[in-house]
Structure formats: C-alpha cells, structure tokens
Design an enzyme around this catalytic site. Structure first.
Site: not given
Ligand code: AMP
Length: 396
Positions: A7, A179, A239, A382
């Site tokens: 990643n 996501h 955010r 994930e």
C-alpha cells in the site's frame, strides 16, 4: 499462496506478507519518510519489532529494503524472494475503468494513469509502488486491487450528481466511493453470519480516521457515502464530509483563500477535529468529553447523528435492513460510539444488547435477543481481501 501486499503512499509504504488461504501474517511493516531520509519498521509475530534508518530516496529503495529484511537470515521470514508468489497492490482510484481487481500489465498501468486526475494524491504514489516492484521483481505477477471497484455496482440514480449531465459524460464526474475492499470484506462476512439468505440488505459502517457507509443488497453495493473523492459523506477525523458549496465561496471571499487552501481546510482541519478543536482521534475526544469539554461532546454527537441519519437513509433506499456492521478503528473498538449511533433506532427494529456491545476488536453479534436487525462488529481485513484477489487472479 504467499502474497506480498503493498500500500504505497506519497512518502510511505505499508507492506504485509501473508498466506491468502486462512490469512496467516508472516511479516508486516512500514517504510516512512521516503524521499526525505527513510525509516523501516518491520514486525514479525512473536519477535521484537525491528526499526532501521535506511536511505530511501525513492519507492525503489523502500521496496528493496522490504525485500532485504524479509530475506535477512536473522530478521527475515523467507530464504529468497522466489517464495513471494505474487504482489497485490492497493490502488485508490479505478475510475470507471475497473469494476474488479486485475493483473497488472501495460494496459492496466495506462488505465491507472488515466485515473490520476480523479485520485491526484494517491494514484501516482500507488503507481510508484507498482513500478518499483516491477523493476525489482520482474518475474513476479502483480495485481491491482481498487478502493473504488466494489462500489461500481451502484445504480445511476445513486452515482449521478445533479449537475449538468455533460460533466458525467465528458469528464467522468460521478460518485465512486472508497474503502471498497473493506466494505466488500465485512458485507460478505455479515451475509455469512446471517446464514447466507437468498436476499440480504446490509449497511456497513466503516468508521475510522476516514469513514464511509455503504448499502449492500444481495452482496452488491447500491450506495455509499463517499463521492468522486474521499471528502464526501459525514464528518470524519479531519474531513468535513458533505458541506454546502456556498460555504466555499463565502469563506474564500472573506479570507482570500484559493481553492487549494480551502480544500486543505476541508480535508485536514475539519471533521471532529474542526468541531472540537481537540483532536481527530476519537479516544482523545472521549477523554475530553468525559472531563466536560462541550465541543468534544458536540463533535461526538455530530458524528453519531450523521451516521444515524445515513443508516435511516440507506434502510429506506433498500426497503429495509437485515444487518448493520461496524468496522475499522472506531467501529471495531468504541463501545460508546456504537451505542450512541444505535440509540433511538428501535423503531426500525435495531436493538443493541449493551452487555454484548462491550466488545473490542473482535467479531461479535451485539444485537439484543429478538432485534429484527442484527448488529455485528466485524474487524475489517483489507489485506486478506487483496491477498485473496491476488491469488485467485494468479491461479487463473
Ligand atoms: P482507523 O483509521 O481505522 O485506523 O481508525 C483510527 C481511529 O480509531 C482513531 O480515531 C482512533 O481514535 C479510533 N479508535 C481506536 N481505538 C479506539 C477506542 N478504543 N475507542 C475509540 N476510538 C478508537
């Protein structure tokens, strides 16, 4: 199959080396400060963590450092890189080109490059990770797994924005959602826990530093809260989530901000951090609120309120809901936030068992006996999804 998962961010790179069947993790770690100086943290279960300063001018040196430590006779876990069957890369934005994971070839790289305008911060970094691996391991298959792909089953009424249609046709402006790997993993697990019914309606709440909800009918995403980019939806750590665009014009006019400064405020200084002025970390907010900090409490209230609103909206969109899933840092660990969100939802058959809800970081059914809607805590994985996709595509 033993899969290396990468990643890559702009100045960091996370890795995990794992078995795609069963998910055993052999090693994982993080390269930081790429392009500045370079630091490697390497973790092997049951051993002490290794921290090393290694020069990493580019992602190439970072990948080399990962391979060197993985094959180190003392600190490593394999004898040679030949034991890495394939590499799975997390890629942020697949645009409309990618509805599922794919083997990385020249065509795939070109398509990821075309998505750079949609994911200007992440896609270039993801590509640097891919290109570095291709150079160092030219004979090892590489797979790209996209954060957006799971959401590509949304119907047009969910993904279209109510702006002139030509921006969708000419410029690919639409809701994409993120996501996706997490939503795919936890929704599939929830359907398993429901006993694999023929028809299922699941709401997944991925609540972490970045947060999003998805509505999943029969295993397929029909709506999600994030949009063209990850700024949309409800408030997150830093955010803002959805805001009235008029606010941008108003503040830019008053303070002379340009659009970059404005977006930096919405991405980095807003959310629960912006409201509370305390922290983006929910543990800090819990602590401050417990000591009577009213703005920390307001930030927590706002977060829970907006998540609850989306749960109601998605139940309506799906004509009901069979299970609500909580996952990611806050969703998996915060008993209080899960309870807060589910408060007042008994009218729609959502009833939590406060005792069962005292669970952290492990899979559990936390709904009360007789609750029409199941409430599950499901730790996301994930990396396992990426490893499984990578192995499956390589076998094909
Ligand atoms: P993630 O982005 O999924 O790693 O989630 C990070 C967020 O999870 C941070 O805001 C943490 O404060 C939050 N978190 C982790 N553990 C807890 C906990 N026990 N209670 C509340 N929030 C937590």
């Amino acid at each position: 199959m033993k899969i290396l998962i990468i990643n890559a961010g702009s100045s960091s790179l996370k890795y995990q080396f794992m078995e795609s069947e069963g998910g055993q993790v052999f090693a994982k770690g993080l390269c930081e400060r790429i392009g500045i100086d370079g630091r490697l943290t390497h973790k092997v279960p049951g051993r002490e963590d290794v921290k090393q300063d290694i020069p990493m001018p580019t992602h190439g040196e970072a990948i080399q450092a990962v391979l060197d430590i993985m094959t180190d006779p003392e600190k490593g876990v394999i004898r040679s890189t030949d034991e890495i069957a394939a590499v799975g890369h997390r890629v942020l934005h697949g645009g409309m080109a990618f509805t599922e994971s794919c083997i990385i070839d020249d065509k795939c790289i070109e398509a990821i490059k075309k998505c750079i305008p949609l994911g200007p911060l992440h896609n270039p970094a993801n590509l640097m990770g891919i290109e570095a691996c291709q150079k160092i391991m030219p004979n090892t298959p590489q797979v790209a797994v996209f954060d957006t792909a799971f959401h590509m089953t949304m119907p047009p009424k969910a993904y279209i924005y109510a702006i002139p249609y030509e921006y969708y046709e000419k410029d690919d402006v639409r809701r994409y959602g993120f996501h996706g790997t997490s939503h795919r993993y936890v929704s599939a697990r929830a359907i398993d826990l429901l006993g694999n019914p023929e028809h299922s309606r699941v709401i997944c709440c991925h609540l972490g530093n970045g947060s999003s909800l998805s509505a999943v009918v029969d295993g397929k995403c029909v709506d999600t809260t994030m949009g063209l980019g990850p700024l949309a939806g409800f408030p997150m750590g830093t955010r803002s989530g959805d805001v009235d665009a008029t606010i941008l014009e108003y503040l830019m006019g008053r303070y002379g901000y340009d659009i970059k400064e404005m977006l930096n405020i919405l991405n980095k200084k807003s959310g629960v951090l912006g409201i509370s002025g305390v922290s983006s970390d929910f543990r800090d907010l819990d602590e401050a609120a417990a000591k009577g900090n009213a703005r920390a409490q307001l930030a927590l209230d706002k977060f829970a309120y907006e998540v609850r609103k989306f749960i109601g909206a998605y139940a309506s969109a799906m004509g009901g809901v069979d299970a609500i899933v909580f996952t990611a840092g806050v969703g998996e660990n915060s008993t209080d936030m899960r309870e807060h969100i589910c408060q007042g939802l008994a009218y729609m058959g959502v009833e939590m068992d406060p005792e069962k809800n005292k669970v952290r970081g492990r899979e559990a059914d936390v709904s009360a006996a007789g609750s029409r809607v199941k409430i599950f805590v499901i730790p996301t994985n994930e990396e396992l999804m990426i490893a499984m996709d990578t192995a499956e595509l390589c076998k094909k």
